[in-house]
Design a protein around this motif. Structure first.
Motif, PDB file in Angstrom:
ATOM      1  N   THR A  83       0.853  -1.183   0.000  1.00 52.88           N
ATOM      2  CA  THR A  83       0.000   0.000   0.000  1.00 52.88           C
ATOM      3  C   THR A  83       0.891   1.235   0.000  1.00 52.88           C
ATOM      4  OG1 THR A  83      -1.762  -1.141   1.195  1.00 52.88           O
ATOM      5  CG2 THR A  83      -1.809   1.267   1.234  1.00 52.88           C
ATOM      6  N   THR A  94      -3.651   0.259  -2.825  1.00 55.27           N
ATOM      7  CA  THR A  94      -3.070  -1.039  -2.491  1.00 55.27           C
ATOM      8  C   THR A  94      -2.900  -1.843  -3.776  1.00 55.27           C
ATOM      9  OG1 THR A  94      -4.039  -1.069  -0.280  1.00 55.27           O
ATOM     10  CG2 THR A  94      -3.393  -3.183  -1.213  1.00 55.27           C
ATOM     11  N   ILE A 123       1.864   6.395   6.493  1.00 49.87           N
ATOM     12  CA  ILE A 123       0.720   5.531   6.741  1.00 49.87           C
ATOM     13  C   ILE A 123       1.073   4.543   7.833  1.00 49.87           C
ATOM     14  CG2 ILE A 123       1.392   3.892   4.930  1.00 49.87           C
ATOM     15  CD1 ILE A 123      -1.646   3.521   4.387  1.00 49.87           C
ATOM     16  N   VAL A 125      -0.779   1.094   9.906  1.00 49.28           N
ATOM     17  CA  VAL A 125      -1.872   0.138   9.759  1.00 49.28           C
ATOM     18  C   VAL A 125      -1.963  -0.742  10.994  1.00 49.28           C
ATOM     19  CG1 VAL A 125      -2.769  -1.768   8.367  1.00 49.28           C
ATOM     20  CG2 VAL A 125      -1.596   0.146   7.254  1.00 49.28           C
ATOM     21  N   TYR A 130      -6.487   1.916   8.653  1.00 49.85           N
ATOM     22  CA  TYR A 130      -5.392   2.562   7.918  1.00 49.85           C
ATOM     23  C   TYR A 130      -5.408   4.050   8.247  1.00 49.85           C
ATOM     24  CZ  TYR A 130      -4.712  -1.635   5.017  1.00 49.85           C
ATOM     25  OH  TYR A 130      -4.444  -2.910   4.577  1.00 49.85           O
ATOM     26  N   ARG A 154     -10.575  -0.518   5.944  1.00 50.24           N
ATOM     27  CA  ARG A 154     -10.537  -1.295   4.703  1.00 50.24           C
ATOM     28  C   ARG A 154     -11.443  -2.505   4.805  1.00 50.24           C
ATOM     29  NH1 ARG A 154      -5.478  -4.317   1.527  1.00 50.24           N
ATOM     30  NH2 ARG A 154      -6.817  -5.184  -0.109  1.00 50.24           N
ATOM     31  N   TYR A 159     -11.866   1.297   0.631  1.00 49.24           N
ATOM     32  CA  TYR A 159     -11.469   2.088   1.798  1.00 49.24           C
ATOM     33  C   TYR A 159     -12.585   3.078   2.109  1.00 49.24           C
ATOM     34  CZ  TYR A 159      -6.656   0.420   1.542  1.00 49.24           C
ATOM     35  OH  TYR A 159      -5.542  -0.372   1.552  1.00 49.24           O
TER      36      TYR A 159
END
Length: 340
Positions: A83, A94, A123, A125, A130, A154, A159
């Protein structure tokens, strides 16, 4: 494509080279590196693989056509996905078939986020959550400091924006440690903590972090990466200099962070190891990842020679040490190491 393996501690310690091209020979036994980097001057992703025969394979993986500025990365090796945050497209994407995509070919897009970001940088996760850090000024008033954390959920290839948090500080690097989100307080030497982020920060609007402390010895931090209880924080120093950067190695980070009162300072003595100096090639280290198994720090260096991807396998020595891996990458903006 063969399954990628990790460097063992003994193998990576023998790795020392500087290169600008593909398929360069190195020394060492049973070496394979799985490393990915983004660039501000390209939307593509560069993959570095050091083979067990000593060759370095460099693949340029193309992203969607309109993306010309790539930032933060996240790899899910189980799903063979990567991603990337796109600053030019103002979204996250992604891509699938990460290991199977050949040099110069386009990655297959698996999921795309809405085009709503401002100036996204990193980012983080945690499960299907996310979070993207965004350093665009929110209210347009330069006298106030306000940036954003965009929180997406997600679901397969979709998203959905859950909420948007406005911070009272400038943001850059972010990192989940368990359910806690740590965030760089850009333009300072501070780090902020958002405790139990998923459950405690669920609504949109301005939110204060749970805690915020300074890191002694750092001028201006940008990147942070954690593994095995050790946190690495980068220091870009003067943003106009290409030679005054460094990084701090902090073992038992959560315990040390917790021991400092809100608004306090984590001292260098007894707590941190600093790597900096002319041999490091560090000027503006904007992103970092860490592999505790091989005790290796990976850096995306933005300023020195226009951009480099670096690795340091002996950070505990501290001081003015040379990188073991030194590869030119124009506009290097983010780096991530993935363990299969």
């Amino acid at each position: 494509m063969k399954t990628l393996k990790f460097l063992t501690i003994s193998a990576i310690a023998s790795l020392t080279f500087i290169s600008c091209g593909d398929d360069d020979d190195i020394t060492g036994d049973d070496l394979r590196v799985n490393l990915y980097a983004s660039s501000n001057t390209s939307g593509n992703i560069t993959a570095y693989q050091i083979e067990d025969d000593g060759d370095v394979e460099v693949r340029t993986l193309l992203t969607i056509a309109a993306s010309t500025d790539g930032e933060g990365l996240f790899v899910d090796s189980d799903e063979d996905e990567i991603t990337q945050v796109s600053r030019s497209n103002k979204n996250i994407n992604t891509y699938d078939e990460l290991d199977g995509t050949d040099d110069g070919d386009a990655l297959e897009i698996e999921a795309g986020g809405p085009t709503i970001l401002g100036s996204p940088r990193d980012i983080a996760v945690n499960g299907n959550l996310y979070v993207v850090s965004d350093n665009m000024d929110v209210d347009g008033d330069d006298s106030t400091v306000d940036n954003r954390l965009w929180v997406f959920v997600r679901n397969d290839n979709t998203y959905t924006l859950r909420n948007v948090i406005t911070t009272d500080f400038a943001v850059w690097g972010i990192e989940f440690v368990g359910g806690n989100l740590y965030a760089v307080v850009d333009k300072t030497n501070e780090v902020a903590l958002f405790s139990d982020f998923e459950n405690n920060f669920t609504t949109s609007g301005t939110a204060l972090p749970s805690k915020r402390i300074a890191i002694e010895g750092i001028v201006r931090t940008h990147g942070l990466g954690q593994d095995g209880g050790t946190m690495i924080l980068t220091d870009i120093g003067d943003a106009q200099s290409d030679s005054d950067g460094g990084f701090h190695f902090i073992s038992d980070f959560q315990a040390k962070f917790s021991a400092v009162e809100d608004g306090g300072t984590l001292s260098v003595a007894g707590n941190q190891i600093r790597v900096a100096g002319s041999s490091t090639f560090l000027g503006n280290p904007v992103s970092v990842d860490f592999d505790s198994d091989s005790n290796t720090v990976y850096i995306a260096e933005r300023a020195n020679s226009g951009g480099r991807v670096l690795a340091f396998t002996n950070p505990i020595a501290g001081g003015n040490i040379a990188p073991n891996f030194n590869y030119l990458l124009d506009g290097a903006s983010s780096v991530i190491f993935s363990q299969d």
